[in-house]
Design a protein around this motif. Structure first.
Motif, PDB file in Angstrom:
ATOM      1  N   ILE A 294      55.598 -40.994 -49.326  1.00 28.30           N
ATOM      2  CA  ILE A 294      55.327 -40.358 -48.039  1.00 28.30           C
ATOM      3  C   ILE A 294      55.102 -38.863 -48.217  1.00 28.30           C
ATOM      4  O   ILE A 294      54.187 -38.288 -47.626  1.00 28.30           O
ATOM      5  CB  ILE A 294      56.462 -40.675 -47.051  1.00 28.30           C
ATOM      6  CG1 ILE A 294      56.465 -42.192 -46.815  1.00 28.30           C
ATOM      7  CG2 ILE A 294      56.277 -39.916 -45.745  1.00 28.30           C
ATOM      8  CD1 ILE A 294      57.419 -42.678 -45.771  1.00 28.30           C
ATOM      9  N   GLY A 297      51.694 -38.435 -49.215  1.00 32.01           N
ATOM     10  CA  GLY A 297      50.823 -38.583 -48.050  1.00 32.01           C
ATOM     11  C   GLY A 297      50.797 -37.308 -47.226  1.00 32.01           C
ATOM     12  O   GLY A 297      49.721 -36.849 -46.803  1.00 32.01           O
ATOM     13  N   ILE A 298      51.965 -36.718 -47.016  1.00 36.33           N
ATOM     14  CA  ILE A 298      52.044 -35.477 -46.228  1.00 36.33           C
ATOM     15  C   ILE A 298      51.233 -34.384 -46.913  1.00 36.33           C
ATOM     16  O   ILE A 298      50.430 -33.698 -46.272  1.00 36.33           O
ATOM     17  CB  ILE A 298      53.511 -34.998 -46.124  1.00 36.33           C
ATOM     18  CG1 ILE A 298      54.366 -36.030 -45.416  1.00 36.33           C
ATOM     19  CG2 ILE A 298      53.572 -33.657 -45.395  1.00 36.33           C
ATOM     20  CD1 ILE A 298      54.034 -36.233 -43.992  1.00 36.33           C
ATOM     21  N   PRO A 388      45.440 -41.447 -48.791  1.00 32.25           N
ATOM     22  CA  PRO A 388      46.503 -40.742 -48.056  1.00 32.25           C
ATOM     23  C   PRO A 388      47.098 -41.597 -46.939  1.00 32.25           C
ATOM     24  O   PRO A 388      48.307 -41.613 -46.750  1.00 32.25           O
ATOM     25  CB  PRO A 388      45.800 -39.522 -47.499  1.00 32.25           C
ATOM     26  CG  PRO A 388      44.477 -39.444 -48.132  1.00 32.25           C
ATOM     27  CD  PRO A 388      44.192 -40.707 -48.844  1.00 32.25           C
ATOM     28  N   ALA A 389      46.228 -42.322 -46.222  1.00 35.57           N
ATOM     29  CA  ALA A 389      46.736 -43.124 -45.118  1.00 35.57           C
ATOM     30  C   ALA A 389      47.675 -44.202 -45.642  1.00 35.57           C
ATOM     31  O   ALA A 389      48.723 -44.485 -45.077  1.00 35.57           O
ATOM     32  CB  ALA A 389      45.580 -43.760 -44.366  1.00 35.57           C
ATOM     33  N   MET A 392      51.137 -43.028 -46.457  1.00 32.88           N
ATOM     34  CA  MET A 392      51.968 -42.705 -45.299  1.00 32.88           C
ATOM     35  C   MET A 392      52.671 -43.931 -44.742  1.00 32.88           C
ATOM     36  O   MET A 392      53.668 -43.816 -44.044  1.00 32.88           O
ATOM     37  CB  MET A 392      51.109 -42.090 -44.184  1.00 32.88           C
ATOM     38  CG  MET A 392      50.606 -40.700 -44.466  1.00 32.88           C
ATOM     39  SD  MET A 392      51.924 -39.542 -44.677  1.00 32.88           S
ATOM     40  CE  MET A 392      52.559 -39.471 -43.009  1.00 32.88           C
TER      41      MET A 392
ATOM     42  N   ASN B  52      43.560 -42.130 -38.414  1.00 34.86           N
ATOM     43  CA  ASN B  52      43.478 -41.812 -39.843  1.00 34.86           C
ATOM     44  C   ASN B  52      42.043 -41.614 -40.294  1.00 34.86           C
ATOM     45  O   ASN B  52      41.752 -40.750 -41.110  1.00 34.86           O
ATOM     46  CB  ASN B  52      44.142 -42.908 -40.680  1.00 34.86           C
ATOM     47  CG  ASN B  52      45.663 -42.825 -40.619  1.00 34.86           C
ATOM     48  OD1 ASN B  52      46.209 -41.746 -40.383  1.00 34.86           O
ATOM     49  ND2 ASN B  52      46.333 -43.941 -40.806  1.00 34.86           N
ATOM     50  N   MET B  57      41.826 -39.269 -43.486  1.00 33.41           N
ATOM     51  CA  MET B  57      42.895 -39.813 -44.322  1.00 33.41           C
ATOM     52  C   MET B  57      42.525 -41.189 -44.871  1.00 33.41           C
ATOM     53  O   MET B  57      43.151 -41.693 -45.784  1.00 33.41           O
ATOM     54  CB  MET B  57      44.182 -39.971 -43.492  1.00 33.41           C
ATOM     55  CG  MET B  57      44.784 -38.672 -43.033  1.00 33.41           C
ATOM     56  SD  MET B  57      45.936 -38.049 -44.240  1.00 33.41           S
ATOM     57  CE  MET B  57      47.376 -39.043 -43.869  1.00 33.41           C
ATOM     58  N   ASP B  58      41.531 -41.797 -44.248  1.00 28.94           N
ATOM     59  CA  ASP B  58      41.175 -43.160 -44.614  1.00 28.94           C
ATOM     60  C   ASP B  58      39.680 -43.305 -44.409  1.00 28.94           C
ATOM     61  O   ASP B  58      39.071 -42.496 -43.702  1.00 28.94           O
ATOM     62  CB  ASP B  58      41.949 -44.133 -43.717  1.00 28.94           C
ATOM     63  CG  ASP B  58      42.179 -45.467 -44.411  1.00 28.94           C
ATOM     64  OD1 ASP B  58      41.577 -45.691 -45.492  1.00 28.94           O
ATOM     65  OD2 ASP B  58      42.964 -46.268 -43.878  1.00 28.94           O
ATOM     66  N   PHE B  92      53.329 -36.530 -37.123  1.00 30.26           N
ATOM     67  CA  PHE B  92      53.657 -37.951 -37.250  1.00 30.26           C
ATOM     68  C   PHE B  92      54.900 -38.316 -36.450  1.00 30.26           C
ATOM     69  O   PHE B  92      55.708 -37.452 -36.075  1.00 30.26           O
ATOM     70  CB  PHE B  92      53.889 -38.299 -38.721  1.00 30.26           C
ATOM     71  CG  PHE B  92      52.728 -37.952 -39.601  1.00 30.26           C
ATOM     72  CD1 PHE B  92      51.622 -38.788 -39.658  1.00 30.26           C
ATOM     73  CD2 PHE B  92      52.720 -36.793 -40.354  1.00 30.26           C
ATOM     74  CE1 PHE B  92      50.532 -38.465 -40.455  1.00 30.26           C
ATOM     75  CE2 PHE B  92      51.648 -36.464 -41.159  1.00 30.26           C
ATOM     76  CZ  PHE B  92      50.535 -37.302 -41.218  1.00 30.26           C
TER      77      PHE B  92
END
Ligand SMILES: Nc1ncnc2c1ncn2[C@@H]1O[C@H](COP(=O)(O)OP(=O)(O)O)[C@@H](O)[C@H]1O
Ligand SMILES: [Mg+2]
Lengths: 783, 234
Positions: A294, A297-298, A388-389, A392, B52, B57-58, B92
């Protein structure tokens, strides 16, 4: 400092134990590597400096007699620098105790400038011309507490001589002082070297210029090989016995074996440590990265690139590499200084050259960095693959697959909850489990090897001097006498058994290989030796042909039935070819054995013997005191006692190895238990909530470790065996053959050591369990 | 009209062994600069997936995302990193602060790599935590940790804030305060804000509401009279 580095430092601080553990393993690896390597080089340098400054001989020639003209002919050879003729003989030293046997080798000191094998004066001054003064070899003087001004009495050619000690000296010829190749371990109480004035010896024994030993140096030490034939030609009518090249000279050879052993050890053992450190580091980093999903990810969501994140974790590994490299180098360098000093002392080398070798500094730092980079990359590289997603998201819960054991209901249902938990956990996290098991197996193998080394020298000695050669005494004569004289000895001593022997060095030739080896002639039905062939079957001395030792067979590539050429030292006699009838196991020394009658017939002229073997409960030293023909008495019992002292050194070395091996086991258990506590925090927290005590949770970990330790040890047994046999091969040489099976006790002892280290490591992790606030772990979600 | 975000037929499929999961299907919508957008939908409806992808991020399986007319679907890895670094601030549900860094250091982690960061002390006084700036996360309550997380996202001075269930782990009152904070940032600092939530009541404070079900946008409307966060109840 940037915040990411700050985080790294705080992470390291928080898991200090872990970090230091890996650092220690790496440091030890580098430390052994540098200290062994640098010591080996320093020892070699010190030795060569000594050789150079003191004109260490390039050739040693034993012959029956030589005269001025022979020496002049040798000196006129273009390659030859200095030639010295010497009188060399062995004689008993008369001491106050009747039961003691002391042999001295008397060497005459040429009256010349630039002597070959020049002495290094330690105390006093050298004997003056024509005087009965003596210079005593330092090791011998120290062992027997001989002081300047003391009087020594020895007996030779039927006469007693009293000598006055005027000097103690060191000689490059006797850096490692042993009586013969057979004795293997220095025994300076019972064997020493006395240097007498040349003129004194010549006059006293009417020897004149008829020397029986010639030493010479060359201008170029490397151009040696071609000279042998030339020397043989010149000395053909002087009763040439043996030409020994510098590299075959016994003291020189022993020191070089030691240096090579050191070098070999420094190539293999540190590698194991470095590998283990790298594996631990890699696995640990992998865990850290996994637990840090995590956070990763951050970091990525904040806009940190893959490389930046990767570098963040690599720094952890690299910092260990750098600190471990520098620390290992510094300590290793310090140790190498001490080691070299110890060796130089042990070998009586009066020069100590300690140099810092820059290539080792660079090499060891590179080595440390390479290992850590590889480990770091293995652990951290996967960061780039996680989107990254993805990182998380909380890790997908372990798919509730049943473990193998759960499919066997009878077994499964009879397990208590805690055992179920342990078994499940073991069967689920395979890579971590593999790591622990392999780690324990490695630890066990290393410990087994250490314990075995302790056994091996003991065993080898008992085998060699108890079973292989079972005589109580070996007597050598100052000249060969007729075998028929053996009856006189039967009357002289109260012996259970006396057998004749005939021992001569002969040059063996096969293909391009030629080498001087002692041939021993013995009775066909000898009770003094017991020969075993390579499959440990007992063999007899053949009527014709010979038995050769295993390493001789290896050296000449001999098989049973092969013929090998033996050069005769009797002028005008042709070389003979003899058949190899069998090959015997022999732990120390390189030899050929023959029926004494056959040997006399084929290689010599008369029915002569050069010594006898005696089995007797009596102290025969006293009984043989007045027998002038006896030049030396070797007692097997005495050799064994000397050996026991010698093992003190080995035990120290083994202690160090056990310690290092233990550290490995400790680190593996400590770091993997630590990791598993971190990973199972939530699980343990839930158990706490359910009412489990800390003690009970710790018991889960203990059970798991004990199961894995047991499996690890079981795997360690074959691994240790493989390690032992590979090192046997590496460390065997012409002087000794390591081939002893590890005893049952070794296996048990190694297991006990392993378990002790595992136990200590567990105690160290117990603190963490006690300190942990499990409820806190459930409440907070921080990274 | 200047759109910050424009998506076209955005779709995302996950392969779970043999099974294909369609997390997102043909999502098309636009977000204008300075909007406060709330994306509503039950759990599992594809909200996070959508956010995301928008935040870089995705990657989508199909369709395109434009950020200020640039197609981020065709961005390289390093372009995506830069996009996250300079244009997007994430918040988040579980705050996700670094445990061994103080509140200030957590924010510095973001500002150190930003181009034109805001003053940290000013932002902390905006989120009302100036007096706790040197505390570690474990010394802060959940609401306070979320304020630090918001400060971290805002301080980078990004074009937009993407918030995934920012009040999901907070109690009623604290949740409302966080919503107020986001609203202030939207208005005072002129940032585009996207908030994801399964709580429909929160839609009442939005300029614009997007409603999702099973990976599809089923409703997309402009809220003429957004309420103050204090006025909504659930
Ligand atoms: N990495 C993934 N692998 C497989 N399925 C996923 C993954 N991420 C999300 N999903 C699935 O996609 C769907 C939408 O998920 P998500 O976007 O997280 O929904 P929401 O945020 O609205 O709760 C869910 O069915 C979820 O299980
Ligand atoms: Mg979601």
């Amino acid at each position: 400092m940037n915040t990411l580095n700050l985080r790294l430092i705080r992470t390291v601080k928080k898991s200090k134990g872990q970090y230091i553990a890996i650092l220690v393993v790496l440091t030890i690896g580098i430390l052994i590597y540098t200290s062994f390597n640098i010591s080996a080089i320093n020892l070699k340098d010190s030795l060569h400096k000594y050789y150079e400054e003191n004109n260490f001989a390039d050739y040693y020639i034993d012959l029956v007699n030589s005269d001025e003209t022979t020496l002049e002919r040798l000196e006129s050879l273009p390659q030859v620098n200095h030639v010295n003729g010497r009188h060399v003989f062995e004689a008993p030293l008369i001491t106050e105790s009747d039961d003691e046997r002391v042999t001295v080798k008397i060497i005459s000191l040429p009256n010349k400038a630039d002597r070959v094998n020049e002495l290094k004066l330690k105390q006093g001054r050298l004997p003056t011309k024509g005087s009965s003064e003596v210079a005593v070899l330092e090791q011998f003087a120290n062992a027997r507490n001989i002081k300047l001004g003391d009087k020594l009495v020895f007996q030779a050619y039927g006469q007693k001589r009293e000598l006055e000690v005027v000097a103690t000296v060191a000689s490059p010829e006797f850096v490692y002082l042993i009586e013969s190749e057979q004795t293997f371990i220095p025994n300076p109480i019972n064997f020493g070297i006395l240097y007498l004035d040349d003129q004194f010896v010549s006059n006293q024994y009417g020897l004149g210029n008829s020397y029986n030993n010639i030493v010479l140096t060359l201008y170029e030490s490397n151009a040696e090989h071609s000279l042998k034939d030339v020397l043989e030609n010149i000395l053909e009518y002087n009763g040439l016995l043996r030409i020994t090249r510098r590299q075959d000279q016994i003291s020189n050879r022993m020191v070089h074996e030691e240096i090579n052993g050191l070098k070999k050890a420094s190539d293999s053992i540190p590698l194991i440590f470095l590998l283990v450190a790298a594996v631990i580091l890699g696995v640990m980093l992998k865990r850290i990265v996994e637990n840090d999903r995590i956070a990763i990810g951050i970091l990525k969501s904040l806009g940190y690139s893959n490389q930046q994140v990767l570098w963040h974790y690599m720094k952890y590994a690299l910092s260990i590499g750098i600190i471990g490299g520098v620390l290992g180098l510094a300590i290793g360098y310090g140790i190498s200084g001490m080691m070299t000093a110890l060796y130089v002392e042990f070998f009586n080398i009066p020069f100590l050259t300690i140099e810092l070798y820059y290539q080792y500094i660079i090499l060891s730092i590179i080595l440390a960095m390479v290992f850590c980079t590889a480990a770091g990359a293995y652990g951290a590289l996967r960061i780039s693959y996680i989107s990254p997603a993805e990182s998380m998201r909380p890790p997908t819960p372990q798919i509730g697959k049943r473990t193998i054991l759960e499919k066997i209901p009878i077994l499964w249902q009879n397990l208590s909850f805690s055992w179920k938990n342990v078994v499940r956990n073991i069967l689920r996290s395979k890579s971590r489990i593999a790591f622990i098991i392999i780690g324990i197996a490695l630890t066990y193998a290393l410990l087994l090897f250490s314990v075995y080394m302790n056994d091996v020298f003991d065993e080898m000695f008992n085998l060699h001097f108890g079973e292989f050669m079972s005589m109580d005494y070996e007597i050598n004569f100052s000249r060969p006498i007729s075998i028929s004289n053996i009856n006189e000895f039967n009357e002289l001593v109260d012996a259970d058994l006396i057998e004749p022997k005939s021992e001569y060095p002969f040059e063996f030739i096969r293909g391009r290989e030629n080498y001087v080896i002692n041939v021993i002639g013995i009775n066909e039905d000898t009770k003094m030796f017991s020969f075993n062939d390579l499959s440990y079957q007992s063999i007899r001395v053949p009527q014709t042909g010979m038995i050769v030792s295993e390493n001789m067979a290896r050296k000449f590539d001999l098989e049973i039935g092969d013929y090998i050429e033996i050069a005769s030292f009797i002028p005008e006699r042709d070389n003979v070819f003899l058949e190899v009838k069998n090959i015997t196991k022999q732990l120390f020394g390189i030899n050929a054995y023959m029926n004494i009658d056959y040997m006399n017939e084929m290689l010599l002229d008369d029915d002569m013997m050069t010594g006898i073997y005696i089995n007797s409960k009596d102290n025969i030293v006293r009984e043989l005191r007045e027998v002038t023909i006896v030049s030396s008495i070797l007692s097997n019992q005495e050799l064994r006692e000397v050996f026991e002292e010698f093992t003190g050194l080995i035990i120290l070395a083994i202690g160090i190895m056990v310690f290092f091996g233990g550290i490995l086991g400790f680190v593996i258990i400590y770091s993997s238990t630590n990791m598993s506590i971190s990973e199972r925090l939530l699980e343990f927290s839930s158990l706490r909530v359910m009412g489990f005590r800390k003690r009970e949770i710790f018991a889960l970990i203990k059970k798991e470790n004990y199961i894995l330790t047991t499996i690890g040890i079981m795997l360690g047994i074959p691994l240790g065996r493989a390690l032992i046999s590979s090192l046997d091969l590496i460390f065997s040489n012409e002087l000794y053959t390591l081939s002893i099976k590890a005893s049952g006790i070794s296996f048990v002892l190694a297991a006990v050591f392993t378990i002790v280290f595992v136990y200590i490591a567990q105690l160290a992790t117990k603190r963490r369990i006690e300190k942990l606030d499990f409820l806190e772990a459930l409440k907070n979600r921080m990274v | 009209m200047d759109y910050v975000i424009e998506t076209k037929d955005l779709a995302k499929e996950y392969l779970m062994g043999e099974v294909k999961v369609e997390a997102l299907k043909r999502a098309t919508f636009k977000v204008a600069h300075g909007d406060f957008v709330v994306i509503l939908g039950p759990s599992g409806s594809g909200k996070s997936t959508l956010l995301n992808i928008i935040g870089g991020m995705d990657e989508a399986t199909n369709g395109e995302v434009y950020f200020k007319n640039e197609n981020i679907s065709s961005f390289s890895q390093s372009e995506l990193t830069n996009y996250r670094r300079y244009q997007v601030g994430f918040v988040f549900q579980f705050y996700n602060l670094m445990a061994n860094l103080t509140a200030r250091e957590n924010v510095e982690l973001a500002t150190e790599i930003a181009k034109d960061p805001l003053d940290i002390d000013e932002v902390f006084s905006l989120v009302g935590l100036l007096d706790r700036i040197d505390h570690f996360p474990s010394q802060l309550s959940g609401g306070e940790q979320q304020r630090v997380a918001i400060a971290r996202a805002v301080c980078k001075n990004p074009e937009m804030l993407l918030c995934d269930e920012p009040t999901g782990a907070l109690d009623y009152d604290t949740g409302k305060k966080i919503l107020r904070l986001l609203r202030d940032i939207n208005r005072d600092l002129n940032k585009t804000v996207l908030v994801i939530t399964h709580n429909s009541a929160i839609g009442k404070m939005a300029d614009r509401v997007i409603r999702m079900r099973s990976g599809e946008i089923i409703e997309d409307y402009i809220n003429k009279q957004p309420l103050d966060p204090e006025e909504i109840e659930w």
